[in-house]
Design a protein around this motif. Structure first.
Motif, PDB file in Angstrom:
ATOM      1  N   LEU A 212       0.850  -1.186   0.000  1.00 49.93           N
ATOM      2  CA  LEU A 212       0.000   0.000   0.000  1.00 49.93           C
ATOM      3  C   LEU A 212       0.891   1.242   0.000  1.00 49.93           C
ATOM      4  O   LEU A 212       1.891   1.284   0.729  1.00 49.93           O
ATOM      5  N   ALA A 213       0.510   2.226  -0.818  1.00 52.15           N
ATOM      6  CA  ALA A 213       1.368   3.405  -0.984  1.00 52.15           C
ATOM      7  C   ALA A 213       1.233   4.381   0.177  1.00 52.15           C
ATOM      8  O   ALA A 213       2.183   5.104   0.502  1.00 52.15           O
ATOM      9  N   ASP A 214       0.042   4.448   0.770  1.00 52.77           N
ATOM     10  CA  ASP A 214      -0.142   5.428   1.850  1.00 52.77           C
ATOM     11  C   ASP A 214      -1.201   4.948   2.842  1.00 52.77           C
ATOM     12  O   ASP A 214      -1.719   3.832   2.739  1.00 52.77           O
ATOM     13  N   ILE A 250       7.151  -0.066   0.569  1.00 50.75           N
ATOM     14  CA  ILE A 250       8.569   0.330   0.673  1.00 50.75           C
ATOM     15  C   ILE A 250       8.975   0.942  -0.665  1.00 50.75           C
ATOM     16  O   ILE A 250       8.337   0.672  -1.683  1.00 50.75           O
ATOM     17  N   PRO A 251      10.053   1.730  -0.684  1.00 54.03           N
ATOM     18  CA  PRO A 251      10.519   2.225  -1.984  1.00 54.03           C
ATOM     19  C   PRO A 251      11.208   1.120  -2.775  1.00 54.03           C
ATOM     20  O   PRO A 251      12.102   0.449  -2.252  1.00 54.03           O
ATOM     21  N   GLN A 256      11.970   7.156  -5.095  1.00 55.18           N
ATOM     22  CA  GLN A 256      10.598   6.897  -4.632  1.00 55.18           C
ATOM     23  C   GLN A 256      10.539   7.204  -3.139  1.00 55.18           C
ATOM     24  O   GLN A 256      11.435   6.807  -2.392  1.00 55.18           O
ATOM     25  N   LYS A 257       9.496   7.914  -2.746  1.00 58.81           N
ATOM     26  CA  LYS A 257       9.393   8.286  -1.323  1.00 58.81           C
ATOM     27  C   LYS A 257       9.045   7.061  -0.487  1.00 58.81           C
ATOM     28  O   LYS A 257       8.248   6.231  -0.905  1.00 58.81           O
ATOM     29  N   PRO A 258       9.602   6.982   0.717  1.00 60.59           N
ATOM     30  CA  PRO A 258       9.222   5.877   1.608  1.00 60.59           C
ATOM     31  C   PRO A 258       7.762   6.005   2.049  1.00 60.59           C
ATOM     32  O   PRO A 258       7.192   7.084   1.971  1.00 60.59           O
ATOM     33  N   PHE A 259       7.203   4.897   2.504  1.00 58.70           N
ATOM     34  CA  PHE A 259       5.868   4.899   3.115  1.00 58.70           C
ATOM     35  C   PHE A 259       5.909   5.877   4.295  1.00 58.70           C
ATOM     36  O   PHE A 259       6.826   5.814   5.120  1.00 58.70           O
ATOM     37  N   ASP A 260       4.927   6.781   4.363  1.00 54.67           N
ATOM     38  CA  ASP A 260       4.970   7.815   5.397  1.00 54.67           C
ATOM     39  C   ASP A 260       4.358   7.257   6.695  1.00 54.67           C
ATOM     40  O   ASP A 260       3.140   7.322   6.915  1.00 54.67           O
ATOM     41  N   LEU A 261       5.226   6.758   7.528  1.00 51.82           N
ATOM     42  CA  LEU A 261       4.781   6.114   8.756  1.00 51.82           C
ATOM     43  C   LEU A 261       4.141   7.117   9.724  1.00 51.82           C
ATOM     44  O   LEU A 261       3.190   6.782  10.436  1.00 51.82           O
ATOM     45  N   ALA A 262       4.647   8.360   9.720  1.00 47.61           N
ATOM     46  CA  ALA A 262       4.075   9.376  10.604  1.00 47.61           C
ATOM     47  C   ALA A 262       2.636   9.672  10.176  1.00 47.61           C
ATOM     48  O   ALA A 262       1.736   9.804  11.021  1.00 47.61           O
TER      49      ALA A 262
END
Ligand SMILES: Cc1ncc(COP(=O)(O)O)c(C=O)c1O
Length: 432
Positions: A212-214, A250-251, A256-262
């Protein structure tokens, strides 16, 4: 530290023009263990687990590592030492998790087709919970638990009908999928579970898909399952857990931006707080995906009128993600080079689907050079096969300056080990 290749894959970098895994040069590993070779960075596995734990600390989630992503015992063990549990989907994965030292009460067991034998084994191990995917499974589980005189703790997998915007083969939370029960049916199944002997309702489960991207699908799914969770919480005091499954991306590509965990935490934590159940997660890819690379040696470079082919000693039997999912993996030369040419990177298998990359700018390697297929730690070796009667690759784990052969390369003898007849007996088929 040298030049890294991918975001959040800091353990793999060039130092003095040579690709390294932590403190070890890949050339050294290929020389010692041969190719094709999976190389895993333990520092990366630990760092990803910690990233998850710390970002979500407010909810103190229980984190069950999804063994299907990579079943290497050394990695499972390291995660267990850090406090992780395991998410398993077969008797074999349960066996591996237990062998690697994961305490049984930290294991959850999903999957739509659990056999009687697998249920018996899991009940005997006293695992933490079964993720139940259908009404008949619930009935079978109750009957087996009753016979044994034990209680089976269950979370029913709900299917919230959310589009995870990922490959159709790995999309699992839409209504047409074979997984889980829709929200209405799930409510009835919980009522049935409450009436069945030797079943204890432990929680709610879902898994939307992967990668999943986000955070958006998670938020949408939580909003949909909240009423069911609140109904359960008020009715069944034993129902304490809300398992969101895995799927965090994951990238795979440079830049590619990492999955935004925040952002994931910001979307998930307030919702889970209102629901009032304890958060559980089942990440696989997020923890191990960028912790692994597949190292291969170039056997030939071949050209026809249309294309150039880099032919390596690794094939789709080692890493099937590109042909299976159309997945992209960065491919780099183990000896850094600025020179590139357009090529397909392929394996030796007798299928046109045997490729790692098609018609892209690839490092201008020659016969005998080493390449690395990046981001191969998840669904790499765990989906490997013996197709074309090829022994599966060796796996090594790097931990700083230390190297451990986690799994030796399979030999040709290994290929026939399970065939109990010697060739001289083949003609003598015996009566049952
Ligand atoms: C039930 C369940 N949990 C967790 C996972 C792990 O997914 P990922 O590796 O994307 O985190 C999967 C993957 O298929 C799954 O089916």
């Amino acid at each position: 530290m040298g030049r890294i290749i991918l975001h959040e894959a800091e353990s793999f970098f060039y130092r003095n023009g040579r690709l390294h895994a932590e403190e070890i040069a890949i050339e050294e590993l290929a020389g010692r263990f041969g190719t094709p070779l999976y190389v895993y960075s333990l520092a990366h596995v630990r760092a990803q687990y910690e990233r998850l734990r710390i970002t979500l600390a407010e909810a103190a989630p229980s984190i069950h590592y999804a063994v299907k992503a990579n079943a290497c015992g050394a990695l499972i063990h390291a995660l267990g030492v850090m406090g992780a549990g395991a998410d398993v989907v077969s008797g074999g994965e349960l066996f591996r998790a237990r062998r690697a030292g994961i305490p049984a009460e930290r294991i959850v067991y999903a999957g739509i087709g659990k056999t009687g034998e697998e249920i018996e084994y899991a009940l005997g191990e006293r695992i933490g919970a079964f993720t139940v995917e259908s009404e008949p499974e619930l009935e079978r589980l109750s009957a087996f638990a009753r016979r044994r005189g034990v209680a089976a703790r269950v979370a029913i997998r709900v299917n919230p009908d959310v589009d995870p915007q990922t490959h159709v083969y790995t999309s699992t939370g839409k209504k047409e999928s074979k997984f889980g029960l829709d929200l209405e049916r799930a409510r009835c199944a919980y009522e049935r579970a409450a009436a069945l002997p030797n079943i204890e309702i432990a929680g709610v489960h879902m898994h939307l898909g992967s990668p999943l991207a986000d955070e958006k699908p998670y938020a949408e799914a939580l909003d949909k399952v909240a009423p069911l969770c609140e109904w359960l919480r008020d009715r069944f005091p034993s129902c304490t857990t809300l398992d969101l499954g895995g799927g965090m991306g994951i990238p795979y590509r440079r830049r590619q931006k990492p999955f935004d965990l925040a952002a994931f935490a910001a979307a998930v934590l307030p919702r889970v707080r209102v629901i009032g159940l304890r958060l559980a997660l089942e990440p696989g890819r997020y923890i191990v995906g960028n912790a692994g690379i597949l190292v291969a040696r170039v056997q030939y470079v071949k050209e026809n009128a249309f294309r150039r082919f880099i032919i390596t000693d690794a094939g789709m039997n080692d890493l099937i993600r590109p042909p299976l999912y159309g997945a992209w993996h960065e491919i780099v030369a183990v000896r850094e080079t600025e020179a590139h040419f357009r090529a397909d990177v392929v394996g030796p298998i007798c299928e046109s689907g045997d490729f790692f990359a098609q018609d892209r700018e690839a490092p201008a390697v020659r016969e005998g050079d080493l390449i690395a297929v990046m981001s191969a730690g998840a669904y790499g070796f765990s989906m490997a096969s013996n197709y074309n009667s090829r022994g599966r690759a060796a796996e090594v784990v790097v931990d700083g300056t230390r190297v451990m052969l986690a799994r030796r390369r399979e030999t040709w003898d290994d290929l026939v080990r399970a065939e109990d007849e010697a060739p001289s007996q083949y003609g003598r088929v015996k009566a049952m």
